[in-house]
Every structure is written in structure tokens, then in C-alpha cells.
Design an enzyme around this catalytic site. Structure first.
Site: not given
Length: 379
Positions: A98, A271, A309, A311, A314, A340
Site C-alpha cells: 500500500d 485485503d 477447518c 488449519c 484446528c 485460523h
RNA sequence: GGAGGGGUAGCGAAGUGGCUAAACGCGGUUGACUGUAAAUCAACUCCCUACGGGUUCGGCAGUUCGAAUCUGCCCCCCUCCA
């Protein structure tokens, strides 16, 4: 030949026949990502608490960094000496910077805008620092991100029409100056659509930027205090006149329903600090809705955060453990919960891509919004 | 046995006659968070039938118009000396 592979291109693969949602592929100088995409934010050349390895594991694709913050610390020269931000932080995926335009908004009480640029009073040591649109580009070139943003003014909501118009016109002039200053062939440059909630200004801005021919177009000035309906209108107004063969990036948006609404309207990139920030503050997005892990009911809840999930968090840890880590202020909790929430949003867009491919994005959106019990904020 | 020091809300700790239901920190509860000045911030945290009322500062009894703050006795804790 080699040059062709090293270009920045966007290919529209498929548009959902029931809405504007689109599946695309970006080739970012040899690195390929599919869109719609959600991009984690790593302002200071780090997604807070995550190592690049974690970003690979959650299939992050593009990540963000911030020109203003890196300019102040460690400084653009250090990034250049390091051989660019990728080597500096050891992340080989695409990085988008940015421009500092958001800091014109978020640090509004310590900056002054002029036609020439923006004077900031450093939030680190109070020193006076001047950033012109050209400076922003030079700094981004030194940082060595794959995708740079034009320097813009992100204005608050609500703002008076007259000011919004003047500001947007100045942002257009800045975009032009930035584009003139931009030299790196291995870095894409996006223009940013402003214009507040006003249809004519958004439209005008989008058309003017399109004429300047950027590599992609961002929609800025959203989620700055306006209500959802207004925000979705801003997206509509901005996107209407943008070219179909270039990526559209809705800046700073990361609530679940906002992402879905954005995709439906033809947005390709998102984003947001939201998933990582709220994770650090104990809020997790799960398939059953939003939960606050610090609540006492989770103290002895030995089930995973979200059994849908995939991830690291999890698969391996319980809510009771996360509750404990949070209460004990242990960094691992921040890491696992950030992983997560990011993975949650990345899975959300993965699902969206699959749905678009099958022309069923609207059903997918409806499924998500009914199944997950988000509140009006959308997370 | 002797000499000191101390007992304040769940914990730690200010306060040493009225402005004190009692600073502050921790702990606890709730809420906020959208291109990151955010591992941050805000509210509540003695009790209640709560824009008002009730009961407090180891215990009891006093002094005073008025006490967590002064006096007496008692209980408990800590340090040092025997």
C-alpha cells in the site's frame, strides 16, 4: 520469451453467468495466483506472529506490506540493501505494497495535505516527513514489492461533496505523477478509485484512471465508517467503468459478507487486517459463527475451534488450550488464532472460486450467509 | 518472654478526621476492532427490588457534628532479639 513469463497479467477465466463474480488468474512476474483472492496484511514486513512458512501453509498467495511504515522503519534504503522485501523477510510469494494513502486517513491528526504531497509527523519520533506521490513510488520500488499502489488520499466518511471532489481530483493528479515516476518493469502499478459515496465522482475517477492505463485498479475509501449499503454502492459505482481485463482490488475489506458482496460485484482482490487483529483480540471466525475464545465457557471445552477447518490450529489444538493461551498472554495463541482466521477467509475465497467455476456463486453466498450466523458486521 | 512493623474490596496496594464506596495495578465480566500508531482500546467489577437505596476498611467499645483515618481492649500476621 522470458519477458513474457515475467510480465504482470490478469486472465479472466470465467464469469459467473448469474452475477458479476469472476474467476481469474494473475501472473505476477512468474508467480501465479487465482482470484478472487484474500491477501493477509503484513504492514511491517511481517504478518504479525506468523512466519513465512505459516503463510505458505495457509495458502496465502499475495500478502501486503506498507510503504509508510517501512519508510519510517527500517527505511527504504535498508530494504534495497537487503535485496528487496522478499529476501528481507524471506517470503517468495507475491507482495503488494500500500502506498501510504491509508495513513493519510488513519494518521489524519498528524499530517497535512498539499498539492505537492503529504507532510507527516512521524508516529515514532515526531519528526516531520514529506511524502509526494513520486516519493511513494520510489520507496515502493526500493522495497521491491510486486504490486505497487498509487499514492492517494483515503478520505473519511462522511465528507462533503465539494471536498470529496477536490480530493479525488488531486488523487487523480497524484496517480498520474506516480505513474510517470514509476520505472520498474518487474513491478505492477495500480490506480485507486476514490470519490466517496458519490456515483458521479466514482465513475469519473474510474474512467480517468482507466485512461491512464494501470496494471490494475483499486477501490479505495471504503469501510471508513459508512454503512454496508453505502459501501456496496461505492463498489458498484467504482467498478462499473473499470476494464474487464484488469484486476480489481477492494482495499481494506475483510468481513465475510463484505467479501461475498464484493465478489458478486466483480472484485478480484481483498485485503484486511481484520482477521489477524480480531484473532489477537480473541475473536475467531468459525463455521458456526463468531466466537470469543476468552469467554469462560471455553475454559474446559476440549473440542477444536472449528472441525470443518483444515488449519494447523484446528487440527491440533482445543478451545480450552486457546482460551488458556489467550488468558496467559502467550504468543502461540496469537499465532494459532491468526492462522485460523486467515485460513478461514482464504477457504472462503477458495470456495468462491470453485462456485464461480460452476456458475453457482450466488448459491454459495447464500449458503455461507445462512449457515454461518454472522451479525450485521459480517464476522 | 522482649522489641518493632502490619491487618483496606477476589489478590496486591494507596489513603491516615469531612471532597471516600474508598486511588492505582492485577485478576474477572462484557463490548469494540475492515488498504494495522491496535498482543490494542472501552465499560463494568462490595450488596440490592439499582437516574435510588443498603452495608464497609481485623473485632468490639469509645472520642467527634463527622472516622478506614484518633483512643482503649481483644484477635491474627510478619521481622528481629532471647
Amino acid at each position: 520469451m522470458g519477458d513474457k513469463l515475467k510480465n504482470f497479467t490478469y486472465s479472466l477465466i470465467h464469469e459467473d453467468c448469474h452475477c458479476h463474480a469472476r474467476l481469474g488468474q494473475m501472473n505476477i512476474f512468474g508467480k501465479v495466483v487465482e482470484t478472487p483472492i484474500f491477501m493477509p496484511v503484513g504492514t511491517q514486513a511481517t504478518v504479525k506472529f506468523l512466519a513465512p512458512e505459516d503463510l505458505r501453509n495457509i495458502k496465502a498467495g499475495i500478502i501486503l506490506a506498507n510503504t509508510y511504515h517501512l519508510w519510517l522503519r527500517p527505511g527504504a534504503d535498508i530494504l534495497e540493501k537487503a535485496g528487496g522485501i522478499h529476501r528481507f523477510m524471506n517470503y517468495d510469494g507475491p507482495i503488494l505494497t500500500d502506498s501510504g494513502g491509508f495513513q493519510v486517513f488513519s494518521l489524519a491528526d498528524r499530517r497535512k495535505i498539499s498539492e505537492e504531497g503529504v507532510t507527516f509527523r512521524s508516529h515514532l519520533d515526531g519528526s516531520r516527513l514529506f511524502m509526494s506521490p513520486e516519493d511513494s513510488i520510489y520507496i515502493q520500488e526500493k522495497i521491491g514489492s510486486d504490486i505497487a499502489m498509487s499514492f492517494d488520499e483515503c478520505i473519511p466518511y462522511p465528507s462533503e461533496y465539494k471536498y470529496v471532489k477536490e480530493s479525488m481530483e488531486r488523487t487523480l493528479r497524484w496517480a498520474k505523477r506516480g505513474k510517470m515516476a514509476h520505472t520498474r518493469q518487474d513491478q505492477a502499478l495500480f490506480g485507486i478509485v476514490q470519490g466517496g459515496e458519490f456515483a458521479d465522482l466514482r465513475e469519473y475517477c474510474a474512467k480517468a484512471l482507466t485512461e491512464m492505463d494501470f496494471d490494475g485498479y483499486s477501490i479505495g475509501g471504503t469501510s471508513v465508517g459508512e454503512d454496508k449499503k453505502t459501501m456496496y454502492q461505492m463498489i458498484d459505482y467504482s467498478i462499473k467503468d473499470l476494464p474487464k481485463d484488469k484486476p480489481r482490488y477492494l482495499m481494506g475489506v475483510g468481513a465475510v459478507n463484505d467479501i461475498l458482496e464484493g465478489i458478486e460485484r466483480g472484485v478480484d482482490m481483498f485485503d484486511c487486517v481484520l482477521p489477524t487483529r480480531i484473532a489477537r483480540h480473541g475473536t475467531l471466525m468459525t463455521s458456526k459463527g463468531r466466537i470469543n475464545i476468552k469467554k469462560q465457557i471455553y475454559k474446559d471445552d476440549f473440542s477444536p475451534l472449528d472441525n470443518e477447518c483444515d488449519c494447523e490450529c484446528c487440527r491440533n489444538y482445543t478451545k480450552a488450550y486457546l482460551n488458556h493461551l489467550f488468558r496467559a498472554n502467550e504468543g502461540l495463541g496469537n499465532r494459532l488464532m491468526s492462522i485460523h482466521n486467515l485460513r478461514f477467509l482464504i477457504r472462503l475465497v477458495e470456495g468462491a472460486r470453485e462456485a464461480i467455476r460452476q456458475d453457482r456463486f450466488l448459491e454459495y453466498k447464500k449458503e455461507i450467509l445462512t449457515k454461518y450466523q454472522f451479525d450485521e458486521r459480517g464476522f
